[in-house]
Design an enzyme around this catalytic site. Structure first.
Site, PDB file in Angstrom:
ATOM      1  N   CYS A 114      16.955   8.081   6.099  1.00  0.00           N
ATOM      2  CA  CYS A 114      16.045   8.878   6.939  1.00  0.00           C
ATOM      3  C   CYS A 114      16.781   9.664   8.020  1.00  0.00           C
ATOM      4  O   CYS A 114      16.245  10.636   8.559  1.00  0.00           O
ATOM      5  CB  CYS A 114      14.975   7.992   7.558  1.00  0.00           C
ATOM      6  SG  CYS A 114      13.894   7.264   6.317  1.00  0.00           S
ATOM      7  N   HIS A 250      12.082  12.476  13.471  1.00  0.00           N
ATOM      8  CA  HIS A 250      11.823  11.969  12.115  1.00  0.00           C
ATOM      9  C   HIS A 250      10.395  11.441  12.095  1.00  0.00           C
ATOM     10  O   HIS A 250       9.965  10.735  13.014  1.00  0.00           O
ATOM     11  CB  HIS A 250      12.826  10.869  11.779  1.00  0.00           C
ATOM     12  CG  HIS A 250      12.505  10.134  10.521  1.00  0.00           C
ATOM     13  ND1 HIS A 250      12.179  10.786   9.350  1.00  0.00           N
ATOM     14  CD2 HIS A 250      12.443   8.806  10.243  1.00  0.00           C
ATOM     15  CE1 HIS A 250      11.939   9.881   8.414  1.00  0.00           C
ATOM     16  NE2 HIS A 250      12.088   8.678   8.925  1.00  0.00           N
ATOM     17  N   ASN A 280       6.106   9.515   5.568  1.00  0.00           N
ATOM     18  CA  ASN A 280       7.550   9.492   5.819  1.00  0.00           C
ATOM     19  C   ASN A 280       8.249  10.066   4.587  1.00  0.00           C
ATOM     20  O   ASN A 280       8.280   9.434   3.539  1.00  0.00           O
ATOM     21  CB  ASN A 280       7.987   8.049   6.088  1.00  0.00           C
ATOM     22  CG  ASN A 280       9.471   7.929   6.395  1.00  0.00           C
ATOM     23  OD1 ASN A 280      10.242   8.876   6.191  1.00  0.00           O
ATOM     24  ND2 ASN A 280       9.882   6.766   6.866  1.00  0.00           N
TER      25      ASN A 280
HETATM   26  N1  COA Z   1      -2.702  -2.545   5.066  1.00  0.00           N
HETATM   27  C1  COA Z   1      -3.234  -3.621   5.689  1.00  0.00           C
HETATM   28  N2  COA Z   1      -2.464  -4.558   6.282  1.00  0.00           N
HETATM   29  C2  COA Z   1      -1.129  -4.390   6.247  1.00  0.00           C
HETATM   30  C3  COA Z   1      -0.521  -3.300   5.611  1.00  0.00           C
HETATM   31  C4  COA Z   1      -1.377  -2.371   4.996  1.00  0.00           C
HETATM   32  N3  COA Z   1      -0.884  -1.277   4.370  1.00  0.00           N
HETATM   33  N4  COA Z   1       0.809  -3.398   5.773  1.00  0.00           N
HETATM   34  C5  COA Z   1       1.039  -4.517   6.452  1.00  0.00           C
HETATM   35  N5  COA Z   1      -0.127  -5.133   6.738  1.00  0.00           N
HETATM   36  C6  COA Z   1      -0.335  -6.398   7.439  1.00  0.00           C
HETATM   37  C7  COA Z   1       0.856  -7.312   7.318  1.00  0.00           C
HETATM   38  O1  COA Z   1       0.876  -7.958   6.072  1.00  0.00           O
HETATM   39  C8  COA Z   1       0.611  -8.251   8.483  1.00  0.00           C
HETATM   40  O2  COA Z   1      -0.313  -9.197   8.065  1.00  0.00           O
HETATM   41  P1  COA Z   1      -0.143 -10.726   8.474  1.00  0.00           P
HETATM   42  O3  COA Z   1      -0.210 -10.724   9.971  1.00  0.00           O
HETATM   43  O4  COA Z   1      -1.288 -11.384   7.805  1.00  0.00           O
HETATM   44  O5  COA Z   1       1.201 -11.136   7.955  1.00  0.00           O
HETATM   45  C9  COA Z   1      -0.052  -7.345   9.510  1.00  0.00           C
HETATM   46  O6  COA Z   1      -0.478  -6.168   8.813  1.00  0.00           O
HETATM   47  C10 COA Z   1       0.881  -6.925  10.635  1.00  0.00           C
HETATM   48  O7  COA Z   1       2.128  -6.579  10.059  1.00  0.00           O
HETATM   49  P2  COA Z   1       3.264  -5.933  10.875  1.00  0.00           P
HETATM   50  O8  COA Z   1       4.437  -5.629   9.978  1.00  0.00           O
HETATM   51  O9  COA Z   1       3.531  -6.729  12.117  1.00  0.00           O
HETATM   52  O10 COA Z   1       2.531  -4.588  11.303  1.00  0.00           O
HETATM   53  P3  COA Z   1       3.042  -3.417  12.167  1.00  0.00           P
HETATM   54  O11 COA Z   1       2.076  -3.076  13.197  1.00  0.00           O
HETATM   55  O12 COA Z   1       4.479  -3.613  12.557  1.00  0.00           O
HETATM   56  O13 COA Z   1       3.012  -2.185  11.147  1.00  0.00           O
HETATM   57  C11 COA Z   1       4.542  -0.932   9.796  1.00  0.00           C
HETATM   58  C12 COA Z   1       3.767  -2.226   9.946  1.00  0.00           C
HETATM   59  C13 COA Z   1       5.379  -1.015   8.534  1.00  0.00           C
HETATM   60  C14 COA Z   1       3.580   0.203   9.723  1.00  0.00           C
HETATM   61  C15 COA Z   1       5.434  -0.769  11.037  1.00  0.00           C
HETATM   62  O14 COA Z   1       6.172  -1.925  11.250  1.00  0.00           O
HETATM   63  C16 COA Z   1       6.384   0.355  10.925  1.00  0.00           C
HETATM   64  O15 COA Z   1       5.998   1.501  10.837  1.00  0.00           O
HETATM   65  N6  COA Z   1       7.692   0.050  10.976  1.00  0.00           N
HETATM   66  C17 COA Z   1       8.704   1.053  10.937  1.00  0.00           C
HETATM   67  C18 COA Z   1       8.808   1.457   9.549  1.00  0.00           C
HETATM   68  C19 COA Z   1       9.523   2.708   9.427  1.00  0.00           C
HETATM   69  O16 COA Z   1       9.169   3.674  10.040  1.00  0.00           O
HETATM   70  N7  COA Z   1      10.519   2.669   8.611  1.00  0.00           N
HETATM   71  C20 COA Z   1      11.216   3.782   8.242  1.00  0.00           C
HETATM   72  C21 COA Z   1      12.195   4.114   9.269  1.00  0.00           C
HETATM   73  S1  COA Z   1      13.058   5.372   8.559  1.00  0.00           S
END
Ligand code: COA
Length: 323
Positions: A114, A250, A280
């Site tokens: 990314c 990004h 993304n």
């Molecule tokens: N729909 C519903 N629930 C979802 C889900 C979805 N698509 N994806 C994850 N969850 C759930 C998880 O399973 C978790 O459930 P649990 O508590 O029962 O285990 C809950 O939501 C919270 O998960 P968490 O990972 O803490 O959520 P978050 O607020 O951090 O959001 C992302 C998850 C992936 C959206 C977030 O972490 C993120 O954007 N991270 C950066 C990712 C990124 O940008 N990467 C690329 C960089 S280049």
């Protein structure tokens, strides 16, 4: 006189197929509301069957050439930032070179996931400043839909396909921060974080693999590292956040974008945001956002831009340029 790499043209391409969040509700335990609230993403584009990264990149390159009023014969080099090239080799960049009908110059890929476009801009700037090229097409292009695990709701709802291109041209500047063009770059990586974001396959392991991510851990690194690299690049340019007209970040998650702007002390009115429409798109997200920002009248000649990205590696960085 100081040789500067100045943006002469910009363009983008998005595949026709649009996938709304609701698409995932029938196959995964997820909702449109969850995806919007936690990521800011509303829809993304997916490449058609048979449509490859070099196809997307070529469309974006043609758009940037048209915007600049130039043809492929006017270009000395092509740098494609991608982690989803058509083939293991040759590079997507040489495929784009052939598709553009360009029979001179040189072309190569940059792989920093990314952060790829920031790395590619920095490399292209070095080629221009050192006199190895006068005009460089810098392209970010990805087909991340090809490396998704469609059963993993924590990753497959986040990514999309697309391409953006920026045409950099050597121009003389005065050597001050008032010059147009790239003013400073800052690149970083730390391979100890490999397991936070990776594809679990590759040529040497004889598999293709799918994307794996510890989303919340990546999130934690993102805001601090992005704000720090943006501030370092501004410092190298002799500027501060208060000089910035536009952050072009990004586009991974609206909460990361908001957190970084806040840490830099800048309001969201100064941020180009496209994550709602593109998801993304990895290395394509920044040139896509630049192209959209120019097309909708946000980014204008003379504006000071800071662009920053983080991705697998971890690899991250920022570029400061005057449009
Ligand atoms: N729909 C519903 N629930 C979802 C889900 C979805 N698509 N994806 C994850 N969850 C759930 C998880 O399973 C978790 O459930 P649990 O508590 O029962 O285990 C809950 O939501 C919270 O998960 P968490 O990972 O803490 O959520 P978050 O607020 O951090 O959001 C992302 C998850 C992936 C959206 C977030 O972490 C993120 O954007 N991270 C950066 C990712 C990124 O940008 N990467 C690329 C960089 S280049």
């Amino acid at each position: 006189m100081t040789r500067r790499a100045v943006v002469r043209g910009v363009g983008h391409y998005l595949p026709e197929k649009v996938i709304e969040n609701s698409h995932f509700e029938s196959t995964l335990e997820t909702t449109d509301e969850w995806i919007r609230a936690r990521t800011g993403i509303e829809r993304r584009h997916f490449a058609a069957e048979g449509e490859t990264t070099s196809d997307l990149a070529t469309h974006a390159a043609n758009a940037a050439l048209a915007h600049a009023g130039l043809t492929a014969e006017d270009i000395d080099a092509i740098v494609v930032a991608t982690s989803t090239a058509d083939l293991t080799f040759p590079s997507a960049a040489t495929m784009v070179q052939a598709k553009l009908g360009m029979t001179r110059g040189f072309a190569f890929d940059v792989q920093a996931v990314c952060a790829g476009f920031v790395y590619a801009l920095s490399n292209a700037n070095a080629l221009i400043v050192s006199g190895q090229a006068d005009r460089v097409l810098v392209i970010g292009a990805e087909t991340f839909s090809r490396i998704m695990d469609w059963t993993d709701r924590t990753t497959c709802v986040l990514f999309g396909d697309g391409a953006g291109a920026v045409l950099l041209e050597a121009q003389d500047g005065a050597g001050t921060s008032a010059d147009r063009g790239i003013l400073a770059t800052d690149l970083n990586s730390d391979g100890r974080f490999k397991d936070l974001l990776y594809v679990d396959g590759g040529v040497s392991t004889q598999t293709t693999g799918v994307l794996r991510m510890e989303g919340n851990q990546v999130f934690r690194h993102a805001v601090a590292k992005l704000a720090a690299t943006a501030e370092t690049a501004l410092d190298k340019a002799g500027l501060t956040a208060s000089d910035v007209d536009w952050i072009v970040p990004h586009q991974a998650n609206i909460r990361i974008i908001q957190g970084t702007a806040k840490k830099m002390g800048l309001p969201m009115e100064k941020v180009v945001v496209t994550v709602q429409d593109h998801g993304n798109t990895s290395a394509a997200s920044i040139p896509l956002a630049m192209s959209v920002g120019v097309a909708n009248g946000q980014i204008k000649p003379g504006d000071l831009i800071v662009t920053e990205a983080i991705g697998g590696g971890l690899a991250w960085g920022a570029v400061v340029l005057r449009w």
